[in-house]
Design an enzyme around this catalytic site. Structure first.
Site, PDB file in Angstrom:
ATOM      1  N   ASN A  90       2.342  -4.296  -9.126  1.00 58.09           N
ATOM      2  CA  ASN A  90       0.973  -4.829  -9.198  1.00 58.09           C
ATOM      3  C   ASN A  90       0.315  -4.354 -10.490  1.00 58.09           C
ATOM      4  O   ASN A  90       0.942  -3.662 -11.287  1.00 58.09           O
ATOM      5  CB  ASN A  90       0.166  -4.409  -7.966  1.00 58.09           C
ATOM      6  CG  ASN A  90       0.118  -2.911  -7.827  1.00 58.09           C
ATOM      7  OD1 ASN A  90      -0.453  -2.225  -8.665  1.00 58.09           O
ATOM      8  ND2 ASN A  90       0.736  -2.383  -6.785  1.00 58.09           N
TER       9      ASN A  90
ATOM     10  N   ASP B 267       3.121  -3.034  -0.888  1.00 54.11           N
ATOM     11  CA  ASP B 267       3.165  -3.066   0.575  1.00 54.11           C
ATOM     12  C   ASP B 267       4.527  -3.495   1.121  1.00 54.11           C
ATOM     13  O   ASP B 267       4.838  -3.258   2.280  1.00 54.11           O
ATOM     14  CB  ASP B 267       2.077  -4.017   1.099  1.00 54.11           C
ATOM     15  CG  ASP B 267       0.695  -3.407   0.904  1.00 54.11           C
ATOM     16  OD1 ASP B 267       0.541  -2.208   1.197  1.00 54.11           O
ATOM     17  OD2 ASP B 267      -0.215  -4.117   0.427  1.00 54.11           O
TER      18      ASP B 267
ATOM     19  N   LYS C 253      22.520  -7.378 -11.283  1.00 53.38           N
ATOM     20  CA  LYS C 253      21.526  -8.430 -11.530  1.00 53.38           C
ATOM     21  C   LYS C 253      21.964  -9.706 -10.822  1.00 53.38           C
ATOM     22  O   LYS C 253      23.102 -10.149 -11.019  1.00 53.38           O
ATOM     23  CB  LYS C 253      21.411  -8.668 -13.042  1.00 53.38           C
ATOM     24  CG  LYS C 253      20.402  -9.727 -13.386  1.00 53.38           C
ATOM     25  CD  LYS C 253      20.360 -10.013 -14.876  1.00 53.38           C
ATOM     26  CE  LYS C 253      19.445 -11.196 -15.128  1.00 53.38           C
ATOM     27  NZ  LYS C 253      19.916 -12.060 -16.187  1.00 53.38           N
TER      28      LYS C 253
ATOM     29  N   PHE D  10      -8.270   4.929  -0.634  1.00 55.03           N
ATOM     30  CA  PHE D  10      -8.931   3.876  -1.404  1.00 55.03           C
ATOM     31  C   PHE D  10      -8.756   2.570  -0.660  1.00 55.03           C
ATOM     32  O   PHE D  10      -7.830   2.441   0.148  1.00 55.03           O
ATOM     33  CB  PHE D  10      -8.298   3.752  -2.805  1.00 55.03           C
ATOM     34  CG  PHE D  10      -8.974   4.588  -3.848  1.00 55.03           C
ATOM     35  CD1 PHE D  10      -8.894   5.969  -3.808  1.00 55.03           C
ATOM     36  CD2 PHE D  10      -9.699   3.996  -4.880  1.00 55.03           C
ATOM     37  CE1 PHE D  10      -9.515   6.750  -4.762  1.00 55.03           C
ATOM     38  CE2 PHE D  10     -10.329   4.760  -5.843  1.00 55.03           C
ATOM     39  CZ  PHE D  10     -10.232   6.143  -5.789  1.00 55.03           C
TER      40      PHE D  10
ATOM     41  N   LYS E 297     -10.099   0.785   7.496  1.00 53.82           N
ATOM     42  CA  LYS E 297      -9.057   1.677   6.970  1.00 53.82           C
ATOM     43  C   LYS E 297      -9.396   3.144   7.241  1.00 53.82           C
ATOM     44  O   LYS E 297      -8.520   3.946   7.546  1.00 53.82           O
ATOM     45  CB  LYS E 297      -8.849   1.432   5.469  1.00 53.82           C
ATOM     46  CG  LYS E 297      -8.072   0.148   5.220  1.00 53.82           C
ATOM     47  CD  LYS E 297      -7.816  -0.182   3.778  1.00 53.82           C
ATOM     48  CE  LYS E 297      -7.072  -1.516   3.713  1.00 53.82           C
ATOM     49  NZ  LYS E 297      -7.103  -2.182   2.437  1.00 53.82           N
TER      50      LYS E 297
ATOM     51  N   LYS F 218      -6.616   4.976   9.457  1.00 56.30           N
ATOM     52  CA  LYS F 218      -5.753   5.911   8.720  1.00 56.30           C
ATOM     53  C   LYS F 218      -6.297   7.340   8.747  1.00 56.30           C
ATOM     54  O   LYS F 218      -5.850   8.195   7.995  1.00 56.30           O
ATOM     55  CB  LYS F 218      -5.556   5.415   7.287  1.00 56.30           C
ATOM     56  CG  LYS F 218      -4.960   4.005   7.287  1.00 56.30           C
ATOM     57  CD  LYS F 218      -4.538   3.528   5.951  1.00 56.30           C
ATOM     58  CE  LYS F 218      -4.131   2.062   6.038  1.00 56.30           C
ATOM     59  NZ  LYS F 218      -3.183   1.679   5.013  1.00 56.30           N
TER      60      LYS F 218
END
Ligand code: PMT
Length: 402
Positions: free
Chosen positions: A208, A277, A287, A321, A335, A339
């Site tokens: 990301n 995730d 490859k 976060f 969250k 968590k």
């Protein structure tokens, strides 16, 4: 505190007068250095009137030529911070490559302190690969950049290129210059930062846009406040934060292992990393060949490190976060509960100029008491300071609870 304020030649040079004033108002002594083109845009007298000091306009501009020849060394020694605003494409290139052909560039090479650069230029120039590469080099060197703002530019084009608001530049300079409170002394802080990379095969991966800037700013700020800091970092292009021990990892699995290994010794855990995730559990070591056929990948969830730490945190303080594109506070509260966090730092990552990659962020601190404290847009180092202000308060409350 002494600030050397370098002003380069660009239409935004007039805003540097406002910046000089904002820095003076925050208690800095300001020595202005004008490049030759800058002196065409703004007169040295303007700065002399504002700062009470003659602006330096060249290597040999001092009345006494011998003094002028070593003046750049004196200014380098006496300054605590070098701020360049506006920083043109030319000065970024010269700084990046060590060219030294005027007062500002020679002073830069002789200067060993903190450097803050506020670029302003045409959007195409800002986006040019040469400028991007120079910016990358300067960031790697540990310099702080306050990104130009989007808008209509002097050339009539629109895009990123306008000098950041002088008040925001002054705030960044002041935030790093003020001695950090030593309120995390005795704490052992474990921070995660950056993205993870999950291999698809030997050369491809899922990742990301996280740059690591938020987590690195937290690590540097926590160390400045007296904590012993361990930073577990995914792959990023940033210099190691001062005062922190950095452990580099690549995948979510590696990040989990490093976090669990250092959990026992930690008193505060802050999870700023953007952990992928999903991963491909059976990623081949070779490859995979491209074919004309459509490709479907089967992905498994990665371990939820935050949830795992939440389950075994004991008396530790846990800060998660939440990167959201909508229902920011609602999702952060979810969250926080699921968590077992003590605080969640919620950022709306769909907002232009904040969140992923950017030098700035804008967050809401969501607490167990139900409070949601907005922190307005600022440099990530300033945001890190506000987050740790809250962490220090929560820690104090935990220590003093029976
Ligand atoms: O790195 P920058 O470019 O500076 O950008 C900063 C940032 C946007 C990445 C940062 O401010 C941020 O929001 N980090 C969290 C990003 C994220 O993954 O958010 P999330 O809502 O998907 O995850 C929630 C929390 O769970 C996070 O604390 C995350 O670290 C944690 N998590 C997520 C997945 C997983 N498998 N394990 C985790 O521990």
């Amino acid at each position: 505190m002494n600030v050397a304020l370098g002003v380069c030649g660009g239409i935004a040079a007039y805003k540097s007068a406002e910046l000089a004033r904002a820095l003076m108002e925050r208690g800095f002594s300001v020595q202005v250095i004008l490049t030759a083109p800058a002196a065409e845009f703004v007169r040295p007298l303007t700065f002399a009137a504002l700062t009470g000091r003659k602006a330096i306009t060249g290597l040999f501009a001092a009345e006494d030529n011998l003094a002028g020849a070593i003046e750049h060394i004196r200014v380098a020694r006496e300054s605590d911070v070098l701020v360049v605003a506006p920083a043109t494409a030319d000065i970024l290139a010269k700084f990046a490559h060590g060219l030294a052909d005027d007062f500002l560039t020679t002073m830069y090479l002789a200067f060993t302190g903190r450097v803050v650069l506020a670029p302003a230029m045409n959007a195409q120039m800002w986006n040019h690969p040469a400028t991007r590469e120079n910016v990358r080099l300067l960031r790697e060197r540990g310099h702080e950049l306050i990104e130009p703002e989007e808008g209509i530019l002097a050339c009539g084009e629109s895009g990123p290129g306008r000098l950041a608001d002088p008040a925001r530049i002054a705030e960044l300079v002041a935030s790093g210059a003020a001695p950090a409170p030593r309120d995390l002394e005795g704490e052992v802080v474990l921070i995660t930062a950056g993205p993870t990379q999950e291999p698809i095969d030997a050369v491809r991966y899922i990742s990301n846009r996280s740059s690591g800037k938020m987590g690195y700013a937290l690590a540097e700020e926590a160390a400045a406040r007296g904590a012993r800091v361990t930073l577990v970092s995914g792959p990023v292009h940033l210099a190691e934060p001062r005062g922190a021990r950095t452990i580099r990892v690549r995948t979510a699995g590696e990040m989990r292992a490093a976090v669990l290994e250092h959990l026992e010794e930690s008193t505060i855990i802050i999870k700023a990393a953007a952990v992928a995730d999903y991963h491909r559990a059976d990623a081949p070591r070779t490859k995979e060949k491209k074919t004309a056929a459509r490709l479907s990948l089967e992905l498994d969830p990665t371990p939820d490190i935050l949830a795992e730490v939440g389950n075994q945190k004991g008396g530790r303080l846990l800060v998660g976060f939440a990167a959201e594109t909508d229902r920011l506070v609602e999702e952060a509260r979810r969250k926080l509960e699921s968590k077992n966090c003590d605080m969640v730092v919620a950022n709306l990552v769909s907002m232009e100029g904040a969140g992923f990659e950017s030098d700035e962020n804008e967050v809401v601190l969501v607490l167990r008491t139900g409070e949601a404290i907005p922190v307005k847009r600022a440099a990530k180092r300033v945001i890190a300071r506000r987050i740790l202000d809250q962490v220090a308060k929560l820690r104090l409350a935990l220590h003093s609870s029976p």
